[in-house]
Design a protein around this motif. Structure first.
Motif, mmCIF file in Angstrom:
data_model
loop_
_atom_site.group_PDB
_atom_site.id
_atom_site.type_symbol
_atom_site.label_atom_id
_atom_site.label_comp_id
_atom_site.label_asym_id
_atom_site.label_seq_id
_atom_site.Cartn_x
_atom_site.Cartn_y
_atom_site.Cartn_z
ATOM 1 N N MET A 1 -36.869 -8.836 -20.895
ATOM 2 C CA MET A 1 -36.519 -8.232 -22.182
ATOM 3 C C MET A 1 -36.675 -6.719 -22.107
ATOM 4 S SD MET A 1 -38.273 -8.748 -25.924
ATOM 5 C CE MET A 1 -37.642 -10.412 -26.135
ATOM 6 N N THR A 2 -35.711 -6.006 -22.634
ATOM 7 C CA THR A 2 -35.765 -4.551 -22.666
ATOM 8 C C THR A 2 -36.359 -4.087 -23.988
ATOM 9 O OG1 THR A 2 -33.798 -4.413 -21.266
ATOM 10 C CG2 THR A 2 -34.430 -2.432 -22.470
ATOM 11 N N ALA A 3 -37.456 -3.329 -23.925
ATOM 12 C CA ALA A 3 -38.113 -2.792 -25.122
ATOM 13 C C ALA A 3 -37.523 -1.414 -25.408
ATOM 14 C CB ALA A 3 -39.617 -2.715 -24.910
ATOM 15 N N LEU A 4 -36.527 -1.366 -26.266
ATOM 16 C CA LEU A 4 -35.797 -0.129 -26.509
ATOM 17 C C LEU A 4 -36.652 0.941 -27.178
ATOM 18 C CD1 LEU A 4 -32.446 -1.731 -27.757
ATOM 19 C CD2 LEU A 4 -32.955 -0.860 -25.469
ATOM 20 N N GLN B 1 -33.007 -7.892 -25.612
ATOM 21 C CA GLN B 1 -33.528 -6.556 -25.863
ATOM 22 C C GLN B 1 -33.930 -6.473 -27.326
ATOM 23 O OE1 GLN B 1 -30.437 -3.731 -24.966
ATOM 24 N NE2 GLN B 1 -29.287 -4.163 -26.830
ATOM 25 N N THR B 2 -34.762 -5.461 -27.643
ATOM 26 C CA THR B 2 -35.230 -5.351 -29.026
ATOM 27 C C THR B 2 -35.652 -3.931 -29.345
ATOM 28 O OG1 THR B 2 -36.757 -6.248 -30.686
ATOM 29 C CG2 THR B 2 -37.631 -5.935 -28.467
ATOM 30 N N CYS B 3 -35.501 -3.553 -30.612
ATOM 31 C CA CYS B 3 -36.042 -2.291 -31.114
ATOM 32 C C CYS B 3 -37.321 -2.537 -31.910
ATOM 33 C CB CYS B 3 -35.005 -1.565 -31.971
ATOM 34 S SG CYS B 3 -34.322 -2.541 -33.341
ATOM 35 N N PHE B 4 -37.765 -3.800 -31.996
ATOM 36 C CA PHE B 4 -38.968 -4.175 -32.739
ATOM 37 C C PHE B 4 -40.208 -3.955 -31.871
ATOM 38 C CE2 PHE B 4 -36.011 -5.868 -35.602
ATOM 39 C CZ PHE B 4 -36.621 -6.441 -36.713
ATOM 40 N N TYR B 5 -41.148 -3.164 -32.370
ATOM 41 C CA TYR B 5 -42.412 -2.943 -31.673
ATOM 42 C C TYR B 5 -43.334 -4.137 -31.900
ATOM 43 C CZ TYR B 5 -46.867 -0.873 -30.295
ATOM 44 O OH TYR B 5 -48.077 -0.632 -29.680
ATOM 45 N N ALA B 6 -43.989 -4.596 -30.832
ATOM 46 C CA ALA B 6 -44.911 -5.726 -30.934
ATOM 47 C C ALA B 6 -46.347 -5.238 -31.093
ATOM 48 C CB ALA B 6 -44.804 -6.600 -29.692
ATOM 49 N N THR B 7 -47.128 -5.939 -31.896
ATOM 50 C CA THR B 7 -48.523 -5.583 -32.157
ATOM 51 C C THR B 7 -49.267 -5.274 -30.862
ATOM 52 O OG1 THR B 7 -48.550 -7.017 -34.106
ATOM 53 C CG2 THR B 7 -50.687 -6.366 -33.185
ATOM 54 N N SER B 8 -49.846 -4.097 -30.776
ATOM 55 C CA SER B 8 -50.578 -3.701 -29.572
ATOM 56 C C SER B 8 -51.258 -2.364 -29.811
ATOM 57 C CB SER B 8 -49.625 -3.579 -28.374
ATOM 58 O OG SER B 8 -50.324 -3.241 -27.198
ATOM 59 N N GLY B 9 -52.407 -2.167 -29.166
ATOM 60 C CA GLY B 9 -53.065 -0.871 -29.204
ATOM 61 C C GLY B 9 -53.469 -0.410 -30.586
ATOM 62 N N GLY B 10 -53.708 -1.350 -31.495
ATOM 63 C CA GLY B 10 -54.104 -0.980 -32.847
ATOM 64 C C GLY B 10 -52.946 -0.762 -33.794
ATOM 65 N N GLN B 11 -51.702 -0.752 -33.279
ATOM 66 C CA GLN B 11 -50.527 -0.580 -34.142
ATOM 67 C C GLN B 11 -49.910 -1.938 -34.439
ATOM 68 O OE1 GLN B 11 -47.605 2.382 -32.947
ATOM 69 N NE2 GLN B 11 -45.956 1.312 -34.003
#
Length: 241
Positions: A1-4, A31-41
């Motif tokens: 998956m490409t994390a755009l 691919q996705t423009c959606f940020y996945a929960t990580s690093g406190g965000q």
């Protein structure tokens, strides 16, 4: 998956093809423009648009077996797309932009308070950063120093370094307890200021492109969380008079 979002945090929509559905109903795409929960965000919310105009509401975005495995979690009672179906992905841009502004503000706070970070949580209105520090500090002074960095409008950008470069510069990692994920051979740095003069640290989150875009922020509270731990709460808006 490409994390755009890794290369373009301002990409609010994209086309994608469904590549899988988990047993719990989460959706994988090529691919996705959606940020996945990580690093406190927190992960992005939004919706997927189908060819007929129907929508699939996305309640959150998380990671699966690895950071590269991004799972879009639908809200309850949403239709299930077909494998191979083409969708248009739309993030909740207003929410994302507030998170970008706040996450960048947290980076500035780590510049103003150059102590090891013991924890952090980014939210849309009130974020926290915990520091390993024993001394007291005036929140009005911290707020003014933060706002000076905002007003100076420093550029914010990313660059990549090798794991070997990170090993040679361990001070780039500000977290006391958490180390960046390894195994890919390279690390993404978020840099602030011309030639990274203000800050540079490993981070996979989303950020604004210049500090003035953060807008007014202030330290709402500094809490004592143990003998050598201080919790700073960042809030949007000017400091109360």
């Amino acid at each position: 998956m490409t994390a755009l979002f890794t290369d373009d945090a301002y990409l609010s929509t994209c086309e994608a093809v469904v590549t899988g559905i988990t047993p719990d109903g989460a959706i994988r795409c090529d691919q996705t423009c959606f940020y996945a929960t990580s690093g406190g965000q927190p992960g992005d919310t939004g919706f997927f648009e189908r060819a007929n105009g129907d929508r699939i509401a996305i309640a959150t975005t998380v990671t699966g077996d690895s950071k590269a495995d991004i799972l879009h979690v639908p809200a309850e009672d949403q239709p299930v797309p077909e494998i191979g179906e083409k969708l248009v992905l739309h993030i909740d841009w207003e929410r994302r932009h507030r998170l970008m502004r706040m996450h960048t503000a947290c980076h500035l706070l780590s510049v103003v308070c150059p102590h090891p970070i013991t924890g952090a949580s980014v939210s849309e209105t009130d974020s926290r950063v915990d520091f390993d520090m024993a001394e007291t500090i005036d929140k009005a002074e911290v707020t003014e120093r933060l706002m000076q960095l905002v007003r100076d409008n420093h550029p914010v950008f990313t660059r990549w370094i090798s794991e070997a470069e990170l090993d040679a510069n361990p001070d780039l990692v500000k977290s006391k307890n958490v180390r960046p994920p390894r195994g890919l051979g390279h690390m993404r740095l978020v840099c602030i200021g011309a030639d990274s003069a203000i800050d540079s640290q490993p981070c996979g989150g989303t950020h604004v492109s210049e500090t003035a875009e953060i807008g007014d922020i202030h330290i709402g509270k500094i809490e004592k969380k143990g003998r050598e731990n201080r919790r700073f709460r960042i809030r949007f808006g000017p400091a109360p008079s």
